[in-house]
Design an enzyme around this catalytic site. Structure first.
Site, PDB file in Angstrom:
ATOM      1  N   CYS A  33      42.171  53.623  61.187  1.00  0.00           N
ATOM      2  CA  CYS A  33      41.754  52.222  61.343  1.00  0.00           C
ATOM      3  C   CYS A  33      42.498  51.270  60.419  1.00  0.00           C
ATOM      4  CB  CYS A  33      40.262  52.090  61.101  1.00  0.00           C
ATOM      5  SG  CYS A  33      39.352  53.101  62.253  1.00  0.00           S
ATOM      6  N   HIS A  57      38.729  45.005  60.944  1.00  0.00           N
ATOM      7  CA  HIS A  57      38.841  46.095  61.915  1.00  0.00           C
ATOM      8  C   HIS A  57      37.573  46.116  62.764  1.00  0.00           C
ATOM      9  CE1 HIS A  57      39.128  49.877  63.798  1.00  0.00           C
ATOM     10  NE2 HIS A  57      38.198  50.442  63.053  1.00  0.00           N
ATOM     11  N   ASN A  94      36.198  50.361  69.731  1.00  0.00           N
ATOM     12  CA  ASN A  94      37.036  50.567  68.539  1.00  0.00           C
ATOM     13  C   ASN A  94      38.380  51.153  68.987  1.00  0.00           C
ATOM     14  OD1 ASN A  94      38.304  51.616  66.275  1.00  0.00           O
ATOM     15  ND2 ASN A  94      36.459  52.542  65.413  1.00  0.00           N
TER      16      ASN A  94
END
Ligand code: ACO
Length: 336
Positions: A115, A261, A291
């Site tokens: 990430c 993020h 995500n």
């Protein structure tokens, strides 16, 4: 002194929309649970036909970023590719992307920072530019998660959160005395938490690397200690953001947009509250894409620019993220 500027951005999301209701066909879950716990309404997955890897999504995002920069692939000195879902175990997706761009010798680096791949990639690019080793760099974050998720109730905590997608930026070293480019960065890793979010097999530390038993036991699917990762994120994102503000000698008043993020909308809401950020200063798109890991920040950046949510000149962005590793960090970037 040379400063790193963004010359073009691009994003690519596969066309196939997978809603929360679609997931209920594979596992015991519900639209209500997913929206309440994560904020996600739908995500994109690659088509079931054809073999589509991270480099294919990266290629589409790169073509857009290159054309907006007014560059051709031959202009590039370096490709940096962030992904946790590489096309192959090896070689890296950067090499595959390089070939798909028609290049024959341009160096390509893969980074495995999940990430925070985009954040690590920005700092690496900045170091290459400042040292004079490169002046035109393509940084890509791309993931194809959908082919690596357990489509069963056992894997539901992880499966519902991930989506496929890619973002790309063209970065250039420009000689200027202006206070632009990467103003401050603070990147971290703590491998003690490696097993809090991981795919265990196949792996070099296992001999043999893969067996039918490992597949049956589900060791080939991502496993996450979600609660622990959540707690780490809500603590460390505000901490590290304050560190970069202090390093840059700025306050939140100097920041036009915070792009975190996109791991969980609730994490970002906690982050927003602890930073005391008004709604218009934080960007979220997890509702539409889930995500997308290394893709999430550059995809959001491309949307922020397209929607003109930051000033065209000297727009200042604070990026922050935490993910597998664990790795976390933040940085402040100012446009020319
Ligand atoms: N549908 C329905 N129920 C579910 C689902 C689902 N998809 N997933 C879990 N549950 C159940 C659990 O079984 C549990 O049931 P129980 O109480 O009967 O045991 C209950 O819901 C609560 O489970 P928790 O795991 O405690 O749920 P939580 O509120 O923590 O939400 C989540 C889970 C969304 C995964 C959250 O923990 C999270 O977002 N964590 C952080 C994720 C993150 O930031 N990851 C890092 C980035 S990703 C990367 O780096 C690659």
């Amino acid at each position: 002194m040379k400063k790193m500027v963004i010359k073009g951005t691009g994003r690519y999301l596969p066309e196939r929309i997978v809603t929360n209701d679609d997931l209920t066909k594979f596992m015991d879950t519900s639209d209500e649970w997913i929206q309440q716990r994560t904020g996600i309404e739908e995500r994109r997955w690659v088509s079931e036909e054809g073999n589509i890897g991270a480099s294919d999504l990266g290629l589409e995002a790169s073509k857009i970023a290159l054309s907006r920069a007014g560059w051709v692939p031959e202009d590039l000195d370096l490709i940096i590719f962030g992904t946790l879902s590489p096309d192959l175990f090896f070689p890296g997706s950067g090499c595959l992307l390089q070939s798909k761009l028609g290049l024959k010798s341009t160096p390509a680096i893969d980074i495995r920072q999940q990430c925070t791949g985009f954040l690590y990639g920005m700092e690496i690019a900045d170091a290459y530019i400042k040292s004079g080793h490169a002046s035109r760099i393509l940084l890509v974050g791309a993931e194809v998660h959908s082919t690596g998720l357990e489509m069963a109730t056992r894997g539901r905590d992880v499966t519902v959160i991930f989506g496929d997608g890619a973002g790309a930026v063209c970065l250039e070293g420009v000689e200027t005395d202006e206070n632009v480019g990467l103003l401050a960065a603070s990147l971290h890793a703590q491998g003690d938490y490696a097993e809090a979010l991981m795919v265990e097999a196949p792996a070099s530390r296992l001999n043999p690397r893969i067996t039918h038993e490992m597949i049956d036991d589900g060791r080939v699917w991502p496993k996450m200690d979600g609660r622990n990762v959540f707690k780490l994120a809500v603590k460390r994102l505000p901490e590290v953001s304050q560190v970069v503000l202090d390093k840059a000698g700025l306050t939140l008043d100097d920041i036009d947009m915070v792009i975190p993020h996109q791991a969980n909308l609730r994490i970002n809401q906690f982050f927003q509250k602890s930073m005391n950020l008004p709604d218009e200063k934080i960007y979220n798109n997890i509702q539409k894409y889930g995500n997308t890991t290394a893709g999430s920040i550059p995809i959001a950046l491309d949307e922020v620019i397209e929607k003109k949510l930051i000033p065209k000149e000297k727009g200042t962005i604070l990026f922050a993220g935490l993910g597998a590793g664990v790795t976390w960090g933040a940085m402040i970037f100012r446009f020319m």
